[in-house]
Design an enzyme around this catalytic site. Structure first.
Site, PDB file in Angstrom:
ATOM      1  CG  ASP A  36      -1.093   4.764  -7.781  1.00 45.36           C
ATOM      2  OD1 ASP A  36      -1.152   4.275  -8.933  1.00 45.36           O
ATOM      3  OD2 ASP A  36      -2.094   5.113  -7.134  1.00 45.36           O
ATOM      4  CG  HIS A  53       3.086   1.866 -17.110  1.00 45.64           C
ATOM      5  ND1 HIS A  53       2.701   2.145 -15.825  1.00 45.64           N
ATOM      6  CD2 HIS A  53       1.945   1.482 -17.759  1.00 45.64           C
ATOM      7  CE1 HIS A  53       1.396   1.936 -15.696  1.00 45.64           C
ATOM      8  NE2 HIS A  53       0.915   1.538 -16.859  1.00 45.64           N
ATOM      9  CG  LEU A 147      18.919  -1.301  -1.689  1.00 40.79           C
ATOM     10  CD1 LEU A 147      18.311  -0.601  -0.483  1.00 40.79           C
ATOM     11  CD2 LEU A 147      18.661  -0.450  -2.934  1.00 40.79           C
TER      12      LEU A 147
HETATM   13  C1  IPE Z   1      -1.274  -0.261  -6.641  1.00 39.86           C
HETATM   14  O1  IPE Z   1      -1.676   0.712  -7.550  1.00 39.86           O
HETATM   15  C2  IPE Z   1      -0.410  -1.267  -7.306  1.00 39.86           C
HETATM   16  C3  IPE Z   1       0.884  -0.801  -7.809  1.00 39.86           C
HETATM   17  C4  IPE Z   1       1.382   0.397  -7.732  1.00 39.86           C
HETATM   18  C5  IPE Z   1       1.657  -1.811  -8.449  1.00 39.86           C
HETATM   19  P1  IPE Z   1      -3.099   0.664  -8.266  1.00 39.86           P
HETATM   20  O2  IPE Z   1      -3.155   1.859  -9.124  1.00 39.86           O
HETATM   21  O3  IPE Z   1      -3.298  -0.643  -8.917  1.00 39.86           O
HETATM   22  O4  IPE Z   1      -4.091   0.776  -7.015  1.00 39.86           O
HETATM   23  P2  IPE Z   1      -5.630   1.153  -6.940  1.00 39.86           P
HETATM   24  O5  IPE Z   1      -6.336   0.259  -7.915  1.00 39.86           O
HETATM   25  O6  IPE Z   1      -5.762   2.597  -7.332  1.00 39.86           O
HETATM   26  O7  IPE Z   1      -6.005   0.924  -5.524  1.00 39.86           O
HETATM   27  C1  IPE Z   2       1.234   2.550 -11.030  1.00 39.27           C
HETATM   28  O1  IPE Z   2       0.678   3.578 -11.798  1.00 39.27           O
HETATM   29  C2  IPE Z   2       1.832   1.463 -11.892  1.00 39.27           C
HETATM   30  C3  IPE Z   2       1.120   0.181 -11.853  1.00 39.27           C
HETATM   31  C4  IPE Z   2       0.049  -0.095 -11.135  1.00 39.27           C
HETATM   32  C5  IPE Z   2       1.670  -0.877 -12.652  1.00 39.27           C
HETATM   33  P1  IPE Z   2      -0.783   3.468 -12.372  1.00 39.27           P
HETATM   34  O2  IPE Z   2      -0.743   2.787 -13.696  1.00 39.27           O
HETATM   35  O3  IPE Z   2      -1.698   2.862 -11.371  1.00 39.27           O
HETATM   36  O4  IPE Z   2      -1.138   4.993 -12.576  1.00 39.27           O
HETATM   37  P2  IPE Z   2      -2.524   5.699 -12.266  1.00 39.27           P
HETATM   38  O5  IPE Z   2      -2.839   5.436 -10.822  1.00 39.27           O
HETATM   39  O6  IPE Z   2      -3.539   5.090 -13.174  1.00 39.27           O
HETATM   40  O7  IPE Z   2      -2.264   7.135 -12.537  1.00 39.27           O
HETATM   41 MG    MG Z   3      -2.853   3.636  -9.872  1.00 46.40          MG
END
Ligand code: IPE
Ligand code: IPE
Ligand code: MG
Length: 269
Positions: A36, A53, A147
């Site tokens: 995240d 990303h 792995l």
């Molecule tokens: C969780 O992250 C999903 C992934 C990392 C793929 P999100 O950014 O979607 O989670 P919330 O919405 O903050 O809980």
């Molecule tokens: C995790 O990073 C990647 C996915 C959920 C695909 P985020 O896109 O949720 O990044 P933040 O949490 O908004 O910074």
């Molecule tokens: Mg996120």
């Protein structure tokens, strides 16, 4: 005491640090990560979220290689949740394109490093190009055994338990008349992660302290580790910090500390 703790996780192997005098650390067999913070990493740099990303894919490559080097057997990464469809269409579309290109580009490297790729989640919702790329990458890496890299895509923990229940009822219709057949083991054997050990160490980057519908069932006894680092900044050193924290934990699985210590002593014989 710490030495005793190191010996208590039956699935954990105690290894010595290469540098003399450094404390031995316990290598978790299965690490599960919520990657995240990509969006915030980019926003802080006044860049579009999608740049985060792209950077996140580099961090995946680094982490996979660090796991192989450390002898971790299973790495499970949350790449796209069943709730991430709620994001702006453009961001979802960039993520889909990124999955296809990452799969196509990385499959050769995965094979060279002995990584087997598995994708879990409801992949039927993805476009045909992505579904084909997933099938191809899984097939091309199927013989690798260093792995197991499991990528959770369009995955949700609640979906997983529900699909396991549906499979159980389809495979054993007698469950309807004899509900005692619905056991944790019967459900476990039908989860998307069937056949894998449960995660020993869960890591979430990005500062949030929640599970966000990741492996709900499987994390029952997993050690949880949260870091404020954004995913694009995650690297081997960050992984080692998580492993160091894990090494300090005493995994009791419901027993008392004294029982755990006694088992460790008995194991040392
Ligand atoms: C969780 O992250 C999903 C992934 C990392 C793929 P999100 O950014 O979607 O989670 P919330 O919405 O903050 O809980
Ligand atoms: C995790 O990073 C990647 C996915 C959920 C695909 P985020 O896109 O949720 O990044 P933040 O949490 O908004 O910074
Ligand atoms: Mg996120």
């Amino acid at each position: 005491m710490k030495a005793l703790r190191r010996l208590t996780g039956s699935r954990n192997a105690a290894i010595s640090d290469a540098s003399a005098g450094a404390p031995a650390s316990v290598v978790p067999r299965h690490v599960a990560i919520i990657m995240d913070g990509n969006g915030r990493w980019a926003t802080r740099r006044l860049l579009p979220r999608t740049v985060g990303h792209h950077k996140g894919v580099d961090a995946v490559r680094t982490t996979v290689e660090a796991c192989v080097q450390r002898g971790i057997e299973y790495l499970t990464l949350f790449a796209f949740s069943s709730e991430n469809w709620r994001r702006p269409e453009e961001e979802v579309s960039v993520l889909m394109t990124l999955f296809v290109s990452a799969l196509e580009r990385e499959v050769g490297r995965l094979t060279r490093t002995g990584v087997r790729l598995k994708v879990i989640g409801d992949v039927s919702a993805f476009n045909p190009t992505l579904q084909a790329a997933i099938r191809d990458a899984e097939a091309r890496t199927a013989g690798n055994d260093k792995l197991t890299l499991t990528v959770a895509a369009n995955y949700g923990g609640r979906w997983d338990v529900a699909q396991a229940m549906r499979r159980l009822l389809a495979e054993q219709p007698e469950c309807m008349t004899d509900p005692a057949l619905i056991t944790p083991e019967a459900i476990d054997a039908r989860l998307a992660t069937a056949g894998m050990p449960e995660p020993d160490l869960f890591i979430r980057t990005g500062g949030e302290q929640r599970i966000s519908n990741f492996l709900l069932w499987q994390l029952a006894y997993t050690e949880l580790y949260f870091t404020d680092d954004f995913w694009p900044d995650f690297d081997a050193a960050a992984l080692d910090r998580a492993i160091a924290s894990f090494s300090e934990r005493e995994r009791r699985f419901g027993r008392t500390s004294a029982q755990v210590a006694a088992t460790a002593t008995a194991q040392r014989g």
